[in-house]
Design an enzyme around this catalytic site. Structure first.
Site, PDB file in Angstrom:
ATOM      1  N   SER A 299       4.394  11.821  34.973  1.00 21.67           N
ATOM      2  CA  SER A 299       5.704  11.305  35.349  1.00 21.67           C
ATOM      3  C   SER A 299       6.692  12.418  35.702  1.00 21.67           C
ATOM      4  CB  SER A 299       6.233  10.415  34.225  1.00 21.67           C
ATOM      5  OG  SER A 299       7.356   9.678  34.627  1.00 21.67           O
ATOM      6  N   ASP A 310       5.088  22.038  46.255  1.00 22.94           N
ATOM      7  CA  ASP A 310       5.355  21.759  47.667  1.00 22.94           C
ATOM      8  C   ASP A 310       6.231  22.821  48.314  1.00 22.94           C
ATOM      9  OD1 ASP A 310       3.829  19.519  47.475  1.00 22.94           O
ATOM     10  OD2 ASP A 310       5.442  18.069  47.834  1.00 22.94           O
ATOM     11  N   LYS A 324       0.910   9.631  37.364  1.00 22.29           N
ATOM     12  CA  LYS A 324       1.834   8.506  37.207  1.00 22.29           C
ATOM     13  C   LYS A 324       3.013   8.706  38.159  1.00 22.29           C
ATOM     14  CE  LYS A 324       4.892   6.077  33.977  1.00 22.29           C
ATOM     15  NZ  LYS A 324       6.103   6.234  34.814  1.00 22.29           N
TER      16      LYS A 324
END
Length: 538
Positions: A299, A310, A324
């Site tokens: 999460s 990224d 998740k």
């Protein structure tokens, strides 16, 4: 009849909240006459079933239990693995976790052989200051015996208003008679930063175990304590971090990314897309960053890890995360209960959906076998052009499996000689400390301590061979030192001992130069893409 009506009201409330936050019937978001009729029919049918069950079932029916633990959770499980209903106690615990504090004596307890045992008192908390330590068995709370009580019952008895007094009677290894501690309850912080210290010269280490309302402040304090801008590298350990509040994940991401970089976005069927950017940015703190994760990192942890990966801000080391990527909106209901309903999915800056598939597998396979697609469902690019995948958690840049126990090590843990780190201290440590030796931070498991270990294992009929012990000697010595430090000096000191031989941590340290090079290259690529603007090197 009153319990039945209360249960029925809860079902109706859940249906209505579900409709408002995203609905459970049909694709149309707007309320219509047909959908209203559907709700009325569903509630009427449920009432009929409840009436028949209550009137004819072979035994007395606990209506609250049937509704709270059966009907409502059953409905939510049909939606996804993370929509959840919280009864009054569960909802109170959830709010404690989110707020980052509660009122009590400040210790972790767990069930052991039909008893409630102290795993670890928090350093500086009333229980710790009173002298309670790991391995103590709680016999009574305020003269009430704990026999037959669950650990949850005992934990509730230990909580109470700040300034009130609770008397705790415990049984301790090495003491013939019970020990009685009179403890004054206080506000107990639930820290999300477990520890922040210098792992070695130039390398800082922060352990982040959750995301609650105080996380951003605790991380900021940890970075300040370590004087982060001057470090050669920083390791952010989020292994087994289950996540928490979205806004806190965004705040943590903001501390490491550059101003205006995208951190995460989310959108759902009835919620418009929302994007979260770094508002303040790292303000020049470009210390090389390595993040540690594993299969229990989920999460909010995946939001931070995905954003760092990224943007090539740092390297991810360890094992693939849980996967998740669903956002739950938590709403209070009647009777002090609550509902966590999935209302959106979140996406990393490159557009990856981290959520694993849950529709074609069972809940057991999803939660415990952690099944992931054989082939990535998404392939995206980082700022510098590296390929990253989605649809199955965050895949580390450097994969380092957690070490597995040998058969001998497993045997000692099964025999209660030692415990896994998160489970407190094992039988030998309780026995050894029960002899009341003077422990300093120079303690090592020397030959005298090992002689006591052999005698203890013989007394407990733990079978082993000397070659087995010799082959696992480093592990045995470290476990003894770790548990002794945990018991005498607190969780942080015990945790430091565990880190000394942690292969994932060692790999993270080794990866710091690579993290620096990655970040420098990404900044060059982004600058060139923006038209050749110059960028200071970190």
């Amino acid at each position: 009849m009153k319990a039945e009506r209360r249960g029925l009201f809860l079902v109706v409330a859940v249906l209505l909240v579900s409709a408002v936050l995203g609905g459970v019937y049909g694709p149309n978001v707007r309320a219509t006459a047909a959908s209203t009729d559907d709700y009325q029919v569903a509630v009427r049918d449920f009432t009929k079933v409840l009436d028949v069950v209550q009137a004819n079932y072979a035994e007395h029916v606990d209506v609250d239990k049937a509704v709270y633990q059966g009907a409502i959770p059953g409905m939510l499980r049909m939606l996804d693995p993370h929509s959840n209903f919280f009864d009054a106690r569960q909802f109170a615990l959830l709010r404690e976790d989110q707020r980052g504090k509660y009122y009590g004596v400040g210790m972790v307890v767990a069930p052991r052989e039909n008893h409630t045992v102290v795993m670890a008192p928090y350093v500086g908390a009333p229980a710790y200051n009173a002298g309670i330590r790991p391995g103590d068995v709680i016999v009574k709370v305020d003269e009430k015996s704990t026999d037959g009580l669950t650990t949850s019952d005992v934990a509730d008895m230990l909580k109470g208003a700040k300034g009130t007094i609770v008397k705790i009677t415990i049984s301790r290894e090495g003491y013939a008679d019970p020990l009685v501690f009179t403890v004054t309850r206080d506000e107990i912080p639930r820290h999300s930063v477990d520890i922040a210290f210098m792992l070695k010269p130039g390398v800082g280490y922060i352990r982040l175990s959750g995301f609650n309302e105080t996380t951003d402040r605790e991380i900021a304090e940890g970075l300040k304590k370590l004087n982060a801008p001057t470090l050669d590298g920083l390791i952010l350990d989020m292994r087994a971090n289950p996540g928490g509040l979205l806004n806190e994940a965004v705040a943590v991401g903001d501390m490491f990314l550059e101003k205006n970089q995208l951190i995460v976005s989310h959108h759902g069927r009835s919620s418009t897309e929302r994007k979260y950017y770094a508002i303040r940015g790292n303000q020049g703190n470009t210390v090389p960053l390595v993040i540690l994760v594993n299969g229990n990192s989920a999460s909010a942890t995946e939001i931070v890890s995905g954003a760092v990966q990224d943007h090539d801000r740092g390297l991810i080391v360890g094992e693939t995360t849980f996967g998740k990527g669903l956002v739950q909106t938590v709403s209070p209901l009647s009777e002090n209960t609550g509902l966590a309903l999935t209302t959106a999915r979140y996406y990393t800056p490159s557009g990856r959906l981290i959520q694993r598939d849950y529709k074609s597998i069972s809940l057991y396979e999803y939660h415990y076998e952690r099944k992931v697609p054989e082939h990535p469902t998404e392939v995206k690019l980082t700022d510098s052009g590296r390929q990253v995948t989605g649809g199955g958690g965050i895949t580390p840049d450097i994969t380092v499996p957690a070490p597995k126990l040998t058969k001998f090590q497993e045997a000692l843990i099964r025999a209660d000689v030692f415990f896994p780190y998160e489970a407190g201290v094992g039988g030998f440590t309780r026995f050894y400390l029960g002899t009341r030796p003077t422990i300093t931070k120079d303690f090592e498991a020397n030959d005298v301590v090992l002689k006591d270990l052999r005698e203890y294992m013989a007394k407990k009929n733990v079978h082993y061979t000397e070659p087995e012990l010799a082959e696992n000697l480093d592990w045995v010595k470290r476990k003894i030192k770790q548990e002794v430090f945990l018991s005498v000096f607190g969780q942080q000191e015990g945790f430091k001992v565990e880190l000394e031989a942690d292969p994932q941590v060692q790999k993270a340290v080794d990866a710091i130069p690579q993290a620096r090079a990655l970040y420098e290259n990404a900044r060059k690529v982004v600058a060139q893409r923006m038209g050749g603007a110059s960028v200071d090197q970190p």
